[in-house]
Write a protein that holds these residues in place. Structure first.
Motif, PDB file in Angstrom:
ATOM      1  N   THR A  20      51.087  48.895  54.818  1.00 43.33           N
ATOM      2  CA  THR A  20      49.812  48.325  54.387  1.00 43.33           C
ATOM      3  C   THR A  20      49.698  48.384  52.868  1.00 43.33           C
ATOM      4  OG1 THR A  20      48.799  50.484  54.744  1.00 43.33           O
ATOM      5  CG2 THR A  20      48.601  48.870  56.524  1.00 43.33           C
ATOM      6  N   ALA A  21      48.836  47.512  52.349  1.00 47.20           N
ATOM      7  CA  ALA A  21      48.680  47.428  50.891  1.00 47.20           C
ATOM      8  C   ALA A  21      48.000  48.678  50.340  1.00 47.20           C
ATOM      9  CB  ALA A  21      47.861  46.191  50.533  1.00 47.20           C
ATOM     10  N   SER A  22      48.332  48.965  49.083  1.00 44.45           N
ATOM     11  CA  SER A  22      47.718  50.107  48.402  1.00 44.45           C
ATOM     12  C   SER A  22      46.335  49.714  47.901  1.00 44.45           C
ATOM     13  CB  SER A  22      48.593  50.552  47.234  1.00 44.45           C
ATOM     14  OG  SER A  22      47.928  51.525  46.464  1.00 44.45           O
ATOM     15  N   ILE A  23      45.434  50.677  47.821  1.00 48.39           N
ATOM     16  CA  ILE A  23      44.072  50.422  47.336  1.00 48.39           C
ATOM     17  C   ILE A  23      44.098  49.930  45.898  1.00 48.39           C
ATOM     18  CG2 ILE A  23      41.847  51.504  46.819  1.00 48.39           C
ATOM     19  CD1 ILE A  23      42.303  53.391  49.134  1.00 48.39           C
ATOM     20  N   ASN A  24      45.080  50.398  45.135  1.00 48.11           N
ATOM     21  CA  ASN A  24      45.149  50.060  43.718  1.00 48.11           C
ATOM     22  C   ASN A  24      45.848  48.735  43.455  1.00 48.11           C
ATOM     23  OD1 ASN A  24      43.917  52.540  43.092  1.00 48.11           O
ATOM     24  ND2 ASN A  24      45.905  53.585  43.214  1.00 48.11           N
ATOM     25  N   VAL A  25      46.406  48.096  44.510  1.00 43.16           N
ATOM     26  CA  VAL A  25      47.147  46.842  44.319  1.00 43.16           C
ATOM     27  C   VAL A  25      46.309  45.687  44.842  1.00 43.16           C
ATOM     28  CG1 VAL A  25      49.219  45.553  44.913  1.00 43.16           C
ATOM     29  CG2 VAL A  25      49.346  48.031  44.543  1.00 43.16           C
ATOM     30  N   PRO A  26      46.068  44.644  44.040  1.00 45.17           N
ATOM     31  CA  PRO A  26      45.272  43.498  44.514  1.00 45.17           C
ATOM     32  C   PRO A  26      45.992  42.778  45.658  1.00 45.17           C
ATOM     33  CG  PRO A  26      46.329  42.988  42.418  1.00 45.17           C
ATOM     34  CD  PRO A  26      46.533  44.468  42.658  1.00 45.17           C
ATOM     35  N   VAL A  27      45.222  42.285  46.623  1.00 44.60           N
ATOM     36  CA  VAL A  27      45.778  41.601  47.790  1.00 44.60           C
ATOM     37  C   VAL A  27      45.871  40.107  47.518  1.00 44.60           C
ATOM     38  CG1 VAL A  27      45.443  41.092  50.226  1.00 44.60           C
ATOM     39  CG2 VAL A  27      44.838  43.345  49.323  1.00 44.60           C
ATOM     40  N   ASP A  28      47.050  39.524  47.858  1.00 40.28           N
ATOM     41  CA  ASP A  28      47.273  38.086  47.681  1.00 40.28           C
ATOM     42  C   ASP A  28      46.589  37.335  48.814  1.00 40.28           C
ATOM     43  OD1 ASP A  28      48.137  35.523  47.263  1.00 40.28           O
ATOM     44  OD2 ASP A  28      50.214  35.912  47.881  1.00 40.28           O
TER      45      ASP A  28
END
Length: 683
Positions: free
Chosen positions: A189-197
């Protein structure tokens, strides 16, 4: 040991539970144990157990899980060690029965997992083409179920932890509840600090359709240059059919002259899907290759044992197929052919069919001819009669013609022996049964005559005057039931003989009515149900059982998978259900073809059995929906056999069977034209 005794025996350990989970079905509990235990009784109590079998997932004894694998030895421990081998027998029996009855569906393919954000992951896959496939379920590696009863080919998992790696297992489940082992996929899953595409990729370009035919076409396109592009999604009439990284896709099994909408969407590695690009495509009309017939076909020569026919081939045709009484004899590139090894004084039907290089055949031109007779039937025996008999043998005598070196004896169509004597004793008969006896002559060239027939019944002691009328009726009734169940010609004749010996009355009439009801199904003839049989001593053509195998059957079919239009004997017709190609096997509508090749087709909704009877040759065929066993009973010859086929299926209320069923059981030839995608069935 019965179940009650077993429960008493296991009472001190009532909390112990045995579960066998094969991955497809579960059996267990006290009742299951009772049904599998050996017959010996035991006084000691079960204290421990370890089991294993192929595909076993879990064994649980007294609340403790014991992981097991394929090949693990089965052991059991009881207070009395003498009980161990009996418990082991029980476990092995249960395990083998469970595994034998459980068949898993195929796995999903093209399984992908794309993180959508910090708490969501999208899973997508391609479902298997198994007919019995029902749904999928998603579990994690420790077999805890995430979600069940997924009927689509994608699912979004939510409620996950950010920046966490997950391994998902996707299992397929059939309509019986059998599960596959599953296919795994891992993602993070994506990290909280990384913006989601959340931006979808670009669209495909240059979407066009090529090679458009009556039941197939291909689409081509150019993928966008997006660096995070994952694959293209292909839709037909807004229904997803494929995910692919390629730049083309071929649709097949379509319907002629039909409008279709093709849409291609793109999806990136984050699971974003584009709006898609669409084009309309219309399949072409169905065309049929009409093969021209030969001209000037005629019978040019006839003698006792051969017939010569001739013809003129049409322009562009180099080969003809030649048939005798509906059976293919040979292909010829000439303009005449002699059919040899025929019988004297017999009428034959010949057919000449033009054949293209692709294998497509014309409807054919028919000719008939009757071979010449031998003078005064001198090649046959004369004065055939029964000399003596008992309950187990019949002795016959006859006069052999001067040109015969020996005779062959047949009983109910089965060869019994050869002799140069003018008498023969037929042994190993059954008391009270009627038999048809045929005697043929063989000359110095080895040619066998048509034969002379006589019918006779072995003596019977079962129905003597000392036997009671009630006992005779009960035996006749039992034989009647056997004949009804087996539909065997020999059993039918036994029942007929027994019923004929009964005194007149209502009970005899009732049995005769039942006998008549199965007469055609059992022997396919006009034989009398009263037990009388017309015998002949010197006629080579008379028989107690007729077998006119050629009537007004259809001789040619042209079918196309996916199309309801068909050609039967050159005439256009419409089928209620189109043929289909399922898992690479061509499936055709059974009743449409079966009835046109001479079968009476009956369907039992309760058992889903299909029973086909062809009265002209006494053949019965039994199939069952979703059952891969095909049973064939040649009743006139008292012969039967079975073979494996692709199981019949029901589509839109119509039963479809493999094309080979029609060809194997009816003597028809099957050809497939790879260019026109057409199937021709010819006789």
């Amino acid at each position: 040991m019965n179940k009650k005794r077993l429960r008493q025996w296991m009472a001190p350990f009532a909390t112990a539970t045995l579960i066998l989970n094969t991955g497809y079905s579960i059996c267990g509990g006290t009742d299951a144990v009772a049904s599998a235990l050996p017959t010996e009784e035991h006084n000691s109590n079960l204290t421990g157990l370890n089991i294993a079998q192929p595909h076993t997932k879990l064994a649980s004894v007294q609340g403790r899980h014991v992981p097991v694998t394929s090949g693990t030895k089965v052991t059991a421990f009881t207070k009395n060690s003498n009980q161990t081998p009996y418990i082991n027998k029980m476990i092995k029996a249960m395990a083998s029965q469970t595994a034998a009855l459980s068949i898993a569906p195929a796995e999903v393919s093209n399984l992908t997992a794309v993180p959508l954000d910090t708490t969501k992951v999208n899973l997508s896959w391609t479902n298997p083409s198994d007919i019995n496939f029902d749904h999928v379920k998603v579990v994690n590696v420790s077999t805890d179920v995430y979600v069940n009863n997924i009927n689509s080919n994608s699912y979004t998992m939510s409620g996950l932890q950010p920046d966490t790696t997950y391994t998902f297992r996707v299992k397929t489940v059939d309509k019986s509840g059998n599960e596959s082992q599953g296919t795994t996929v891992q993602t993070k899953t994506a990290s909280i600090n990384v913006p989601v595409d959340k931006t979808p990729p670009g669209e495909v370009s240059g979407l066009t359709a090529t090679n458009v035919g009556y039941n197939a076409f291909t689409v081509n396109y150019i993928l966008p240059k997006d660096t995070d592009l994952s694959q293209a999604i292909i839709y037909l009439n807004d229904k997803e059919v494929q995910r692919t990284t390629g730049t083309s896709y071929t649709f097949s099994g379509l319907i002629a002259s039909t409008n279709y909408k093709v849409t291609v969407k793109t999806v990136d590695k984050s699971g974003n899907i584009s709006g898609g690009v669409s084009i309309p495509v219309t399949t072409t009309a169905l065309t049929v290759d009409t093969v021209p017939e030969v001209t000037g076909a005629s019978v040019t020569s006839v003698n006792n044992y051969s017939v010569t026919v001739s013809w003129t081939r049409p322009s562009g045709i180099n080969t003809v197929s030649l048939y005798k009484d509906g059976q293919l004899v040979t292909d010829s590139t000439g303009t005449s052919y002699t059919f040899n090894n025929l019988s004297a004084s017999q009428t034959y039907t010949f057919m000449i069919r033009s054949k293209r290089s692709t294998g497509v055949l014309s409807s054919g031109v028919r000719l008939t001819a009757t071979t010449n007779s031998t003078s005064s039937n001198s090649s046959e025996v004369s004065n055939l009669e029964v000399d003596s008999k008992s309950d187990t043998w019949i002795k016959i005598t006859y006069d052999m013609p001067s040109q015969a070196e020996k005779v062959k004896i047949y009983v109910d169509g089965d060869y019994r022996g050869t002799t140069s004597s003018e008498s023969y004793k037929i042994t190993d008969l059954r008391e009270g049964r009627w038999y048809e006896i045929k005697v043929t002559t063989v000359n110095s060239s080895g040619r066998e005559s048509s034969g002379v027939r006589i019918s006779e019944r072995a003596d019977s002691y079962s129905y003597s005057s000392s036997s009671s009328s009630s006992s005779n009726y009960e035996k006749a009734r039992d034989l009647m039931r056997i004949a009804e169940n087996s539909l065997n010609a020999s059993d039918w004749r036994s029942a007929r003989d027994a019923i004929s010996d009964l005194p007149s009355g209502t009970r005899k009439s009732d049995l005769l009515d039942r006998l008549e009801a199965i007469r055609n199904r059992a022997v396919g003839t006009g034989s009398s149900s009263t037990g009388t049989s017309s015998a002949t001593s010197n006629s080579s053509t008379a028989s107690s059982y007729s077998n006119n195998a050629f009537s007004s059957y259809s001789t040619s079919f042209t079918l196309t998978p996916g199309a309801t239009s068909a050609y039967v004997d050159g005439r256009t017709t419409t089928m209620a259900q189109a043929p289909r190609i399922i898992n690479g096997v061509t499936m055709v509508p059974l009743r449409f073809i079966g009835e046109r090749v001479g079968y009476q087709v009956n369907y039992d909704k309760g058992t889903k059995k299909i029973i086909m009877n062809r009265l002209t040759d006494g053949k019965q065929v039994v199939l069952q929906v979703k059952n891969s066993t095909l049973a064939v009973y040649e009743l006139n010859n008292s012969r039967n056999y079975s073979t494996n086929i692709t199981a019949p299926v029901i589509i839109n209320g119509h039963t479809l069977v493999p094309l080979r069923v029609i060809s194997e059981l009816s003597g028809y030839q099957v050809n497939y034209n790879a260019v026109s995608k057409q199937i021709t069935i010819t006789k």
